[in-house]
Design an enzyme around this catalytic site. Structure first.
Site, short mmCIF file in Angstrom:
data_model
loop_
_atom_site.label_atom_id
_atom_site.label_comp_id
_atom_site.label_asym_id
_atom_site.label_seq_id
_atom_site.Cartn_x
_atom_site.Cartn_y
_atom_site.Cartn_z
N PRO A 1 0.85 -1.15 0.03
CG PRO A 1 0.11 -1.21 2.11
CD PRO A 1 1.28 -1.48 1.39
CD GLU A 2 3.28 3.06 -3.93
OE1 GLU A 2 3.40 4.44 -4.29
OE2 GLU A 2 3.55 2.31 -4.76
CG HIS B 1 0.90 -14.78 7.70
ND1 HIS B 1 1.90 -15.22 8.08
CD2 HIS B 1 0.67 -15.65 6.50
CE1 HIS B 1 2.42 -16.17 7.53
NE2 HIS B 1 1.73 -16.57 6.45
NE ARG C 1 8.01 -9.09 2.17
CZ ARG C 1 8.46 -8.11 1.09
NH1 ARG C 1 7.62 -7.90 0.34
NH2 ARG C 1 9.80 -7.95 1.30
NE ARG D 1 17.75 15.89 0.09
CZ ARG D 1 16.84 14.79 0.64
NH1 ARG D 1 16.04 15.31 1.56
NH2 ARG D 1 16.69 13.51 0.22
#
Length: 274
Positions: A2-3, A93, A112, A155
């Site tokens: 997910p973003e 899980h 995970r 940067r």
DNA sequence: CGTAGACCCTGCGCGC
DNA sequence: TGCGCGCAGGGTCTAC
């Protein structure tokens, strides 16, 4: 998985079902996430509380509870948060669950175990180490090309890593950073020191555009993303470069290339993106 | 100080 | 069919 768009889709799908319900108790079956679940603290800070609203900060889902407590959920790469009848059999899980007064169960599944689950006093949220350093929300006022350009001053390094740096701007992960760069016509490996103002503006517009369109289409389901009701997204059919190595660029038909940047695959059109 | 890379963990699909 | 390998949408820590 997910973003920002996927978390926002999840938030919107869960909110109408959760607000007004009450967490009766929590259950932790495996506390070994990226940071271990503090089982007793979690239980103490959530038990018996009504759910008032759902919020989001970057990729964190915020479940605001009565009495000034907030349950924080981060799905990592493989996390899922779904609402099922309480008696539904355990999934593999399913490391934690919240049993609600309505007879349903909010279950947290994360093969995970890169996810996070904790609760804190809402007033401590902004100072919490998980949130204190976070940058601007890309879909809120204040996000702009000028802001990106200012953050990039002094940067160096590739612009894709810069876009994925949550201290600059939150929410863009590996998929949407690549998609936004394609839309802006900027090569993902280009140094942030070599981008001029007009391109920063175009990039900011591209980031916000890609994210909001993805939200509108229910997020991107590559393997298993689903919202709180189990619905898949369909933005994956709109992906221009992500996962399309060797296939023709949608603009110029040049084969899409794949490169590795900080251990992540990045995809781009070598002709359209400079 | 910023940046590049390793690392955390499990499951899946692919080629042999 | 079985096995090993590479890869996966997250973030953090360390070495330079």
């Amino acid at each position: 998985m997910p973003e920002l768009p996927e978390i926002e889709v999840l938030r919107r799908s869960l909110e109408p079902h959760l607000v007004g319900d009450r967490i009766e108790r929590s259950e932790v079956r495996d506390h070994r996430l990226r940071e271990p679940i503090r089982t007793r603290e979690l239980a103490r800070r959530t038990a018996g509380r009504r759910i008032e609203s759902l919020g989001r900060r970057g990729k964190y889902l915020l479940v605001h509870l009565e009495g000034g407590r907030t349950l924080v959920v981060h799905l990592g790469m493989s996390g899922r948060l779904t609402l099922v009848p309480a008696e539904t059999p355990l999934e593999p899980h399913e490391h934690a669950a919240f049993f609600l007064a309505s007879g349903r169960r909010l279950r947290f599944r994360d093969p995970r175990r890169f996810g996070l689950l904790f609760a804190l006093p809402t007033e401590d949220l902004l100072d919490d180490p998980h949130f204190a350093h976070l940058g601007v929300e890309p879909l809120e006022p204040g996000f702009s090309g000028a802001l990106l350009q200012a953050a990039a001053r002094g940067r160096r390094g590739p612009v894709k890593a810069f876009l994925m740096d949550a201290t600059v701007v939150v929410g863009a992960g590996n998929i949407y950073a690549a998609e936004a760069l394609f839309r802006a016509g900027i090569h993902p490996l280009r140094s942030v020191a070599r981008i001029a103002a007009p391109r920063w503006n175009r990039l900011a517009e591209s980031v916000a555009g890609v994210l909001s369109e993805a939200i509108g289409q229910g997020g991107t389901t590559l393997n298993d993303f689903a919202d709180g009701e189990g619905n898949s997204g369909y933005f994956q059919v709109s992906l221009s470069v992500y996962g399309r190595e060797g296939e023709g660029c949608l603009h110029c038909a040049t084969p899409v290339k794949r490169a590795v940047l900080s251990n992540r695959s990045t995809y781009y059109c070598p002709r359209c993106q400079r």
